[in-house]
Motif scaffolding. Structure first.
Motif, mmCIF file in Angstrom:
data_model
loop_
_atom_site.group_PDB
_atom_site.id
_atom_site.type_symbol
_atom_site.label_atom_id
_atom_site.label_comp_id
_atom_site.label_asym_id
_atom_site.label_seq_id
_atom_site.Cartn_x
_atom_site.Cartn_y
_atom_site.Cartn_z
ATOM 1 N N LEU A 58 0.840 -1.192 0.000
ATOM 2 C CA LEU A 58 0.000 0.000 0.000
ATOM 3 C C LEU A 58 0.875 1.242 0.000
ATOM 4 C CD1 LEU A 58 -2.617 -1.123 2.661
ATOM 5 C CD2 LEU A 58 -2.767 -1.314 0.175
ATOM 6 N N GLY A 59 0.538 2.182 -0.864
ATOM 7 C CA GLY A 59 1.293 3.427 -0.974
ATOM 8 C C GLY A 59 0.495 4.588 -0.419
ATOM 9 N N GLU A 60 0.739 5.762 -1.006
ATOM 10 C CA GLU A 60 0.078 6.987 -0.564
ATOM 11 C C GLU A 60 -1.432 6.828 -0.596
ATOM 12 O OE1 GLU A 60 1.521 9.798 -3.384
ATOM 13 O OE2 GLU A 60 3.592 9.581 -2.733
ATOM 14 N N GLY A 61 -2.084 7.275 0.453
ATOM 15 C CA GLY A 61 -3.537 7.198 0.533
ATOM 16 C C GLY A 61 -4.075 5.782 0.597
ATOM 17 N N ASP A 62 -3.244 4.849 1.059
ATOM 18 C CA ASP A 62 -3.630 3.434 1.149
ATOM 19 C C ASP A 62 -4.041 2.843 -0.203
ATOM 20 O OD1 ASP A 62 -3.012 2.997 3.798
ATOM 21 O OD2 ASP A 62 -5.019 3.493 4.516
ATOM 22 N N ARG A 63 -3.470 3.381 -1.282
ATOM 23 C CA ARG A 63 -3.734 2.836 -2.613
ATOM 24 C C ARG A 63 -2.850 1.616 -2.837
ATOM 25 N NH1 ARG A 63 -6.159 6.739 -6.363
ATOM 26 N NH2 ARG A 63 -5.304 5.406 -7.985
ATOM 27 N N ILE A 64 -3.384 0.614 -3.513
ATOM 28 C CA ILE A 64 -2.619 -0.602 -3.783
ATOM 29 C C ILE A 64 -1.578 -0.313 -4.851
ATOM 30 C CG2 ILE A 64 -2.706 -2.986 -4.587
ATOM 31 C CD1 ILE A 64 -5.596 -3.082 -3.537
ATOM 32 N N VAL A 65 -0.312 -0.506 -4.494
ATOM 33 C CA VAL A 65 0.813 -0.281 -5.397
ATOM 34 C C VAL A 65 1.246 -1.601 -6.023
ATOM 35 C CG1 VAL A 65 3.220 0.460 -5.487
ATOM 36 C CG2 VAL A 65 1.583 1.718 -4.090
ATOM 37 N N GLY A 66 1.168 -2.681 -5.247
ATOM 38 C CA GLY A 66 1.594 -3.984 -5.747
ATOM 39 C C GLY A 66 0.891 -5.112 -5.019
ATOM 40 N N ILE A 67 0.879 -6.260 -5.693
ATOM 41 C CA ILE A 67 0.289 -7.476 -5.117
ATOM 42 C C ILE A 67 1.308 -8.591 -5.265
ATOM 43 C CG2 ILE A 67 -1.594 -9.143 -5.230
ATOM 44 C CD1 ILE A 67 -3.225 -6.910 -6.677
ATOM 45 N N GLU A 68 1.651 -9.205 -4.159
ATOM 46 C CA GLU A 68 2.620 -10.300 -4.134
ATOM 47 C C GLU A 68 1.875 -11.601 -3.862
ATOM 48 O OE1 GLU A 68 5.901 -11.317 -0.886
ATOM 49 O OE2 GLU A 68 6.292 -9.446 -1.973
ATOM 50 N N ILE A 69 2.088 -12.592 -4.721
ATOM 51 C CA ILE A 69 1.429 -13.885 -4.550
ATOM 52 C C ILE A 69 2.503 -14.951 -4.359
ATOM 53 C CG2 ILE A 69 -0.116 -15.593 -5.567
ATOM 54 C CD1 ILE A 69 -1.326 -13.267 -7.215
ATOM 55 N N LEU A 70 2.536 -15.528 -3.169
ATOM 56 C CA LEU A 70 3.486 -16.580 -2.842
ATOM 57 C C LEU A 70 2.918 -17.923 -3.291
ATOM 58 C CD1 LEU A 70 4.116 -15.315 0.773
ATOM 59 C CD2 LEU A 70 5.550 -14.881 -1.210
ATOM 60 N N ASP A 71 3.782 -18.870 -3.618
ATOM 61 C CA ASP A 71 3.341 -20.171 -4.135
ATOM 62 C C ASP A 71 2.373 -19.983 -5.302
ATOM 63 O OD1 ASP A 71 4.827 -21.589 -2.205
ATOM 64 O OD2 ASP A 71 3.195 -21.400 -0.759
ATOM 65 N N ALA A 72 2.748 -19.088 -6.203
ATOM 66 C CA ALA A 72 1.867 -18.670 -7.292
ATOM 67 C C ALA A 72 1.412 -19.828 -8.170
ATOM 68 C CB ALA A 72 2.570 -17.609 -8.145
ATOM 69 N N SER A 73 2.288 -20.780 -8.432
ATOM 70 C CA SER A 73 1.921 -21.880 -9.325
ATOM 71 C C SER A 73 0.830 -22.771 -8.733
ATOM 72 C CB SER A 73 3.152 -22.716 -9.685
ATOM 73 O OG SER A 73 3.680 -23.340 -8.536
ATOM 74 N N ARG A 74 0.637 -22.710 -7.426
ATOM 75 C CA ARG A 74 -0.446 -23.471 -6.792
ATOM 76 C C ARG A 74 -1.795 -22.794 -6.973
ATOM 77 N NH1 ARG A 74 0.908 -24.011 -0.865
ATOM 78 N NH2 ARG A 74 -1.306 -24.518 -0.858
ATOM 79 N N HIS A 75 -1.791 -21.485 -7.218
ATOM 80 C CA HIS A 75 -3.032 -20.710 -7.267
ATOM 81 C C HIS A 75 -3.428 -20.251 -8.668
ATOM 82 C CE1 HIS A 75 -2.878 -20.628 -2.927
ATOM 83 N NE2 HIS A 75 -1.636 -20.200 -2.995
ATOM 84 N N LEU A 76 -2.459 -20.196 -9.574
ATOM 85 C CA LEU A 76 -2.706 -19.654 -10.905
ATOM 86 C C LEU A 76 -2.182 -20.585 -11.978
ATOM 87 C CD1 LEU A 76 -1.378 -16.084 -10.127
ATOM 88 C CD2 LEU A 76 -3.777 -16.698 -10.400
ATOM 89 N N ASN A 77 -2.774 -20.525 -13.143
ATOM 90 C CA ASN A 77 -2.255 -21.241 -14.293
ATOM 91 C C ASN A 77 -1.216 -20.337 -14.955
ATOM 92 O OD1 ASN A 77 -1.726 -22.497 -16.707
ATOM 93 N ND2 ASN A 77 -3.861 -22.943 -17.173
#
Length: 66
Positions: A36-55
């Motif tokens: 979260l950056g300025e004004g609590d805006r989402i700047v990035g999303i980190e997904i751990l163990d990505a291959s388990r959750h996404l194709n």
């Protein structure tokens, strides 16, 4: 927006805002962390163990213009 994947750590990172700014990490679950950056805006999303959750074969490689 940038999409980066590290196969060694199986980490997928979606960078939504390219501006330099300080961020605060907020863990939503064991596998998802928001930056979260300025004004609590989402700047990035980190997904751990990505291959388990996404194709990843359908998602990567992603190429964007200059």
């Amino acid at each position: 927006m940038q999409i980066m994947y590290n196969a060694r750590t199986d980490l997928l990172y979606l960078r939504l805002d390219d501006r330099k700014q300080e961020v605060v990490n907020r863990r939503l679950s064991d596998e998802i962390v928001l930056d979260l950056g300025e004004g609590d805006r989402i700047v990035g999303i980190e997904i751990l163990d990505a291959s388990r959750h996404l194709n990843l074969d359908r998602l990567l490689p992603v190429k964007y213009g200059p």
